[in-house]
Scaffold this motif. Structure first.
Motif, PDB file in Angstrom:
ATOM      1  N   LEU A 126      44.430  41.101  37.532  1.00 13.61           N
ATOM      2  CA  LEU A 126      45.076  39.809  37.746  1.00 13.61           C
ATOM      3  C   LEU A 126      45.800  39.280  36.510  1.00 13.61           C
ATOM      4  CD1 LEU A 126      42.247  38.048  39.805  1.00 13.61           C
ATOM      5  CD2 LEU A 126      44.200  39.362  40.646  1.00 13.61           C
TER       6      LEU A 126
ATOM      7  N   GLU B  28      53.141  42.802  42.658  1.00 14.31           N
ATOM      8  CA  GLU B  28      52.905  41.567  41.909  1.00 14.31           C
ATOM      9  C   GLU B  28      54.152  40.689  41.883  1.00 14.31           C
ATOM     10  OE1 GLU B  28      49.518  43.422  38.890  1.00 14.31           O
ATOM     11  OE2 GLU B  28      51.628  43.403  38.315  1.00 14.31           O
TER      12      GLU B  28
ATOM     13  N   ALA C  46      46.464  41.329  43.648  1.00 11.07           N
ATOM     14  CA  ALA C  46      47.311  40.301  43.038  1.00 11.07           C
ATOM     15  C   ALA C  46      47.217  38.967  43.761  1.00 11.07           C
ATOM     16  CB  ALA C  46      48.763  40.775  43.008  1.00 11.07           C
TER      17      ALA C  46
ATOM     18  N   ASN D 184      44.670  37.538  44.767  1.00 18.25           N
ATOM     19  CA  ASN D 184      43.435  36.831  44.422  1.00 18.25           C
ATOM     20  C   ASN D 184      43.602  35.935  43.196  1.00 18.25           C
ATOM     21  OD1 ASN D 184      40.812  36.281  45.285  1.00 18.25           O
ATOM     22  ND2 ASN D 184      39.909  37.730  43.840  1.00 18.25           N
ATOM     23  N   VAL D 185      44.829  35.776  42.739  1.00 19.88           N
ATOM     24  CA  VAL D 185      45.125  34.846  41.655  1.00 19.88           C
ATOM     25  C   VAL D 185      45.076  33.391  42.135  1.00 19.88           C
ATOM     26  CG1 VAL D 185      47.626  34.749  41.980  1.00 19.88           C
ATOM     27  CG2 VAL D 185      46.684  34.568  39.655  1.00 19.88           C
TER      28      VAL D 185
END
Length: 425
Positions: free
Chosen positions: A22, A117, A147, A149-150
């Motif tokens: 991340l 991303e 990505a 999960n940011v």
């Protein structure tokens, strides 16, 4: 930059492949002003069924009057499909404008972002610009290090069916994969597919560890009423619904989506029963056992692992029990393509093989040779279009054709068939 330049920018880093973590996307979003912090989310992970659940939830939330973003991957025909608001894909102009801002923010980053991303950051920026009330966000690979999960804690996290896929990255048991998927739990509320045994225990443990309240679907509560290629009616927990998506597995996906709706209501979202019914009935999800042509029927399905193709095989038996079946089959070389083929052999009168549009594709000739070795009639074609044409002709007059095995192939086949349909008008 214009749209073509934006596409070139996004696709220009495809050589980086997939790099879990991340850090890169967090830095890029920081440079963009943290657009994710102005949004609220339904975050959906799982091996199979997550795209269908996303489509159903997006449709319900839009029907309830919320401006709803939807982020999916991969796309079938155009990258614009990955990010939409209330069912309308991002325009070429908006894609170019958002990508211009993205490129300026990414300038000088020591560790460049991957293609996924960049797409994810662009989508979050776009949804914030459009002031979406809520975003239905599909994970790309896994969950914990994906990505997507940011984002901050979602209004509801959703875990769909768990199976063996991407085992080199996520783990080689369903329990290990479930633990990675459950990495999207951050407290608050979650809904899940009706999962049993060790997988269920993993999700329950992760939910307890993170302070997440989780509700599981109960497939024993599903009561089918009617079923055809045009849609299904069913009762779930005493309420009657209709979906346009064929296949028994879609009833299970709908049940999980309904559990997510219940969790959203508990979190304070105003979603009437009328909106739920209307949203489910109007939801569409292309290339999921989708009948694109009739006379003969030509179905396109994006199933791309053994679990998916078991559901597709069941749907072929369910909707075309007596028809002669021509299967247009292609797969990626890093998938369990032999197991996939063996699931399909009992359902096929004939195979037409094609090579999906991917660097990871299995050569059609290799696939056809394997199928012939298994006692099947199989022929390889040089292009997906040629394979589509052959399958369509061989299905006449009263058979059916089905394209399956790879989303990369499904998109190209669907585009060709839609062109053929337009030409027949």
């Amino acid at each position: 930059m214009n749209y073509e330049e934006a596409l070139k920018y996004i696709e220009g880093v495809s050589w980086l492949g997939s790099k879990p973590g991340l850090g890169r996307i967090a830095e890029l979003l920081e440079r963009l002003g943290r657009p994710q912090d102005s949004l609220r989310f339904v975050h959906v992970a799982g091996t199979n069924g997550k795209g269908s659940a996303c489509a159903l939830l997006r449709s319900v939330l839009s029907a309830a009057g919320y401006r709803t973003g939807l982020y999916i991957s991969p796309h079938l025909a155009r990258i614009n499909e990955r990010m939409s608001v209330d069912g309308a894909d991002i325009t070429d102009a908006d894609f170019a404008a958002c990508c211009t801002a993205l490129a300026a923010a990414a300038e000088g980053m020591a560790d460049p972002c991957t293609e996924f991303e960049l797409c994810t950051a662009l989508a979050l920026y776009y949804f914030a610009e459009r002031r979406c009330d809520i975003v239905v966000l599909e994970t790309g690979l896994g969950g914990r290090l994906d990505a997507t999960n940011v984002i901050p804690r979602p209004e509801c996290a959703v875990i769909m069916n768990i199976g063996l896929d991407h085992t080199a990255v996520l783990g080689d048991t369903p329990e290990l994969i479930a633990a990675e998927k459950a990495g999207i739990f951050k407290g608050g509320r979650a809904a899940a597919y009706d999962l049993a045994g060790g997988v269920r225990r993993v999700l329950e443990a992760k939910a307890a560890e993170t302070g997440t309240e989780i509700n599981f679907a109960d497939f024993d509560e599903i009561v089918p009423i009617s079923d055809s290629m045009d849609g299904q009616e069913f009762i779930y927990r005493g309420e009657k619904y209709r979906i346009s998506l064929p296949g028994e597995h879609q009833l299970r996906n709908a049940a999980a989506a309904l559990e997510a709706v219940a969790q959203l209501r508990a979190a304070g979202w105003d979603i009437s029963g009328e909106a739920v019914g209307r949203g489910l009935a109007s939801a569409v999800w292309p290339a999921r056992f989708e009948r694109v042509l009739t006379g003969p029927d030509f179905v396109v399905d994006g199933g791309h692992n053994p679990q998916c193709l078991a559901a597709t095989a069941a749907a072929l038996e369910r909707y075309y029990p007596r028809a002669r079946r021509v299967l247009l089959f292609g797969a990626l070389a890093d998938k369990d393509w032999r197991d996939m083929a063996r699931l399909l052999i009992p359902e096929a009168d004939e195979f037409v093989c094609a090579t999906p549009e991917s660097e990871r594709a299995l050569d059609a000739g290799t696939l056809a040779e394997f199928l012939r070795g298994e006692g099947c009639r199989a022929e390889a074609f040089g292009t997906i279009e040629a394979a589509c044409a052959a399958a369509y002709e061989r299905a006449k007059p009263d058979g059916m054709a089905c394209c399956l095995g790879s989303l990369y192939m499904a998109g190209a086949a669907r585009s060709y068939l839609l062109g053929l349909k337009e030409g027949q008008k």
